[in-house]
Design a protein around this motif. Structure first.
Motif, mmCIF file in Angstrom:
data_model
loop_
_atom_site.group_PDB
_atom_site.id
_atom_site.type_symbol
_atom_site.label_atom_id
_atom_site.label_comp_id
_atom_site.label_asym_id
_atom_site.label_seq_id
_atom_site.Cartn_x
_atom_site.Cartn_y
_atom_site.Cartn_z
ATOM 1 N N ARG A 1 0.838 -1.206 0.000
ATOM 2 C CA ARG A 1 0.000 0.000 0.000
ATOM 3 C C ARG A 1 0.870 1.252 0.000
ATOM 4 N NH1 ARG A 1 -3.227 -3.211 3.519
ATOM 5 N NH2 ARG A 1 -2.276 -2.269 5.367
ATOM 6 N N ASP A 2 1.940 1.214 0.784
ATOM 7 C CA ASP A 2 2.876 2.338 0.795
ATOM 8 C C ASP A 2 3.496 2.534 -0.580
ATOM 9 O OD1 ASP A 2 2.417 2.833 3.464
ATOM 10 O OD2 ASP A 2 4.254 1.854 4.175
ATOM 11 N N LEU A 3 3.786 1.433 -1.246
ATOM 12 C CA LEU A 3 4.384 1.520 -2.582
ATOM 13 C C LEU A 3 3.415 2.153 -3.570
ATOM 14 C CD1 LEU A 3 6.924 0.707 -4.253
ATOM 15 C CD2 LEU A 3 5.717 -1.401 -4.833
ATOM 16 N N GLU A 4 2.155 1.718 -3.544
ATOM 17 C CA GLU A 4 1.140 2.285 -4.432
ATOM 18 C C GLU A 4 1.000 3.784 -4.234
ATOM 19 O OE1 GLU A 4 -2.677 0.472 -4.128
ATOM 20 O OE2 GLU A 4 -1.984 -1.522 -4.729
ATOM 21 N N GLN A 5 1.172 4.229 -2.990
ATOM 22 C CA GLN A 5 0.971 5.640 -2.666
ATOM 23 C C GLN A 5 2.280 6.429 -2.660
ATOM 24 O OE1 GLN A 5 -1.304 5.571 0.996
ATOM 25 N NE2 GLN A 5 -2.761 4.105 0.126
ATOM 26 N N GLY A 6 3.345 5.819 -3.151
ATOM 27 C CA GLY A 6 4.606 6.534 -3.316
ATOM 28 C C GLY A 6 5.386 6.775 -2.045
ATOM 29 N N ARG A 7 5.080 6.015 -0.977
ATOM 30 C CA ARG A 7 5.760 6.230 0.297
ATOM 31 C C ARG A 7 6.975 5.328 0.491
ATOM 32 N NH1 ARG A 7 0.232 6.589 2.444
ATOM 33 N NH2 ARG A 7 0.445 4.454 3.213
ATOM 34 N N THR A 8 7.204 4.399 -0.437
ATOM 35 C CA THR A 8 8.393 3.563 -0.388
ATOM 36 C C THR A 8 8.736 3.143 -1.808
ATOM 37 O OG1 THR A 8 9.453 1.693 0.734
ATOM 38 C CG2 THR A 8 7.220 1.334 -0.092
ATOM 39 N N THR A 9 9.787 2.375 -1.977
ATOM 40 C CA THR A 9 10.205 1.898 -3.296
ATOM 41 C C THR A 9 10.247 0.374 -3.291
ATOM 42 O OG1 THR A 9 12.572 1.853 -2.755
ATOM 43 C CG2 THR A 9 11.646 3.957 -3.572
ATOM 44 N N SER A 10 10.261 -0.218 -4.473
ATOM 45 C CA SER A 10 10.317 -1.677 -4.544
ATOM 46 C C SER A 10 11.632 -2.204 -3.995
ATOM 47 C CB SER A 10 10.113 -2.149 -5.986
ATOM 48 O OG SER A 10 11.120 -1.652 -6.836
ATOM 49 N N ALA A 11 12.725 -1.431 -4.159
ATOM 50 C CA ALA A 11 14.019 -1.856 -3.632
ATOM 51 C C ALA A 11 13.993 -1.942 -2.116
ATOM 52 C CB ALA A 11 15.109 -0.897 -4.090
ATOM 53 N N VAL A 12 13.331 -0.990 -1.473
ATOM 54 C CA VAL A 12 13.194 -1.012 -0.016
ATOM 55 C C VAL A 12 12.240 -2.117 0.409
ATOM 56 C CG1 VAL A 12 12.334 0.265 1.980
ATOM 57 C CG2 VAL A 12 13.779 1.420 0.289
ATOM 58 N N LEU A 13 11.115 -2.219 -0.280
ATOM 59 C CA LEU A 13 10.074 -3.184 0.092
ATOM 60 C C LEU A 13 10.606 -4.612 0.133
ATOM 61 C CD1 LEU A 13 6.441 -3.381 -1.148
ATOM 62 C CD2 LEU A 13 7.919 -5.342 -1.500
ATOM 63 N N ARG A 14 11.384 -4.986 -0.838
ATOM 64 C CA ARG A 14 11.771 -6.394 -0.966
ATOM 65 C C ARG A 14 12.567 -6.900 0.245
ATOM 66 N NH1 ARG A 14 15.271 -6.857 -6.276
ATOM 67 N NH2 ARG A 14 13.754 -5.364 -7.061
ATOM 68 N N VAL A 15 13.258 -6.013 0.927
ATOM 69 C CA VAL A 15 14.022 -6.406 2.110
ATOM 70 C C VAL A 15 13.318 -6.009 3.402
ATOM 71 C CG1 VAL A 15 16.190 -6.095 3.371
ATOM 72 C CG2 VAL A 15 16.223 -6.296 0.873
ATOM 73 N N GLU A 16 12.681 -4.831 3.398
ATOM 74 C CA GLU A 16 12.078 -4.298 4.623
ATOM 75 C C GLU A 16 10.988 -5.215 5.162
ATOM 76 O OE1 GLU A 16 11.213 -1.883 7.874
ATOM 77 O OE2 GLU A 16 12.978 -2.067 6.590
ATOM 78 N N ARG A 17 10.242 -5.887 4.294
ATOM 79 C CA ARG A 17 9.179 -6.768 4.785
ATOM 80 C C ARG A 17 9.746 -7.899 5.649
ATOM 81 N NH1 ARG A 17 7.327 -8.833 -1.240
ATOM 82 N NH2 ARG A 17 9.371 -9.534 -1.977
ATOM 83 N N PHE A 18 10.916 -8.397 5.283
ATOM 84 C CA PHE A 18 11.531 -9.454 6.088
ATOM 85 C C PHE A 18 12.252 -8.878 7.314
ATOM 86 C CE2 PHE A 18 11.255 -11.351 1.794
ATOM 87 C CZ PHE A 18 10.319 -12.327 2.113
ATOM 88 N N ASN A 19 12.777 -7.687 7.171
ATOM 89 C CA ASN A 19 13.369 -7.017 8.321
ATOM 90 C C ASN A 19 12.333 -6.858 9.435
ATOM 91 O OD1 ASN A 19 15.428 -5.543 9.741
ATOM 92 N ND2 ASN A 19 14.430 -3.643 9.140
ATOM 93 N N ARG A 20 11.135 -6.411 9.058
ATOM 94 C CA ARG A 20 10.063 -6.228 10.042
ATOM 95 C C ARG A 20 9.572 -7.567 10.590
ATOM 96 N NH1 ARG A 20 6.191 -1.399 7.497
ATOM 97 N NH2 ARG A 20 7.882 0.078 7.058
ATOM 98 N N LEU A 21 9.446 -8.544 9.720
ATOM 99 C CA LEU A 21 8.963 -9.865 10.144
ATOM 100 C C LEU A 21 9.926 -10.495 11.144
ATOM 101 C CD1 LEU A 21 6.904 -12.203 9.702
ATOM 102 C CD2 LEU A 21 8.496 -13.088 7.982
ATOM 103 N N PHE A 22 11.207 -10.473 10.836
ATOM 104 C CA PHE A 22 12.180 -11.125 11.711
ATOM 105 C C PHE A 22 12.327 -10.378 13.034
ATOM 106 C CE2 PHE A 22 14.447 -12.669 7.610
ATOM 107 C CZ PHE A 22 13.405 -13.561 7.382
ATOM 108 N N ALA A 23 12.211 -9.048 12.980
ATOM 109 C CA ALA A 23 12.267 -8.264 14.220
ATOM 110 C C ALA A 23 11.064 -8.578 15.107
ATOM 111 C CB ALA A 23 12.320 -6.773 13.895
ATOM 112 N N ALA A 24 9.878 -8.695 14.487
ATOM 113 C CA ALA A 24 8.657 -8.954 15.252
ATOM 114 C C ALA A 24 8.693 -10.305 15.958
ATOM 115 C CB ALA A 24 7.442 -8.868 14.344
#
Length: 227
Positions: A54-77
């Motif tokens: 959703r952030d990507l669709e609305q221009g608040r992040t990039t695909s380069a960030v998304l591809r890693v950040e989703r796992f960064n958040r998952l593993f931290a949680a």
């Protein structure tokens, strides 16, 4: 036919993204020694991933960030001692192998052989090309428009400008976009002034202010619209 050009979304319109995602998660966790990881963390991952898209669709992040950040958040949680970068690389490799199709996709595209068919998808270029080219629909599409390549995401007008330029098309009345996402595919088509067809197999509720030109529950329903 009523429309000369059909712009198809890829994931959950022609391609079964849910199946591809599930298999990729299972294989990636197994690769890192956690064979139950997909079952343990899939729900959490999907929630995190959806928020980032959703952030990507609305221009608040990039695909380069998304591809890693989703796992960064998952593993931290979940306090998992895994490298988000290495896991992302493995996951994307497995995801690119997920060529599963929605029922009726091959037959629909065969029936639409008289139209110009193209893909317009938000996604990661290498993954999407691998999945499309490795599937039974390889060679079906005149153009494959991928957001990462264009620098724009649906529903932004820029990705449609890019698609129309690639297709050499200018008559918007002869173009139809077909997709499962109201906020991406349908809103994007509405913003650009082209007709839209919402593929809604589960009968989801609509979104206020977003009004597709057509709605279908099965892919075969598109044939009546086109003809």
């Amino acid at each position: 036919m009523k429309y000369e050009v059909i712009l198809f979304d890829a994931d959950d319109t022609l391609f079964d993204y849910g199946m591809a995602e599930s298999r990729a998660l299972y294989n990636a966790f197994a690769h890192f020694g956690l064979p139950t990881g997909a079952g343990d963390y899939a729900a959490s991952y999907k929630e995190i991933n959806a928020a980032l898209w959703r952030d990507l669709e609305q221009g608040r992040t990039t695909s380069a960030v998304l591809r890693v950040e989703r796992f960064n958040r998952l593993f931290a949680a979940h306090k998992l001692q895994l490298s988000p970068e290495a896991f992302s690389e493995a996951y994307l490799k497995f995801l690119g192998e997920g060529t599963y199709l929605i029922q009726g996709a091959v037959e629909l595209c065969q029936e639409l052989a008289g139209c110009r068919l193209a893909i317009i998808t938000n996604g990661i270029k290498d993954v999407q090309l691998s999945r499309i080219q490795g599937s039974p629909l390889s060679g079906t599409f005149e153009q494959i428009i991928i957001s990462e390549e264009t620098g724009y995401q649906k529903p932004e007008r820029g990705i449609f400008d890019y698609a129309f330029a690639k297709l050499g098309s200018s008559d918007r009345s002869k173009v139809l976009i077909v997709g499962d996402s109201l906020t991406s595919d349908i809103q994007g088509g509405m913003n650009y002034g082209i007709d839209t067809c919402w593929f809604n197999p589960l009968g989801k509720e609509g979104v206020p202010g977003i009004h597709p030109t057509y709605e279908i529950r099965e892919l075969s329903g598109l044939l009546e619209i086109i003809r």
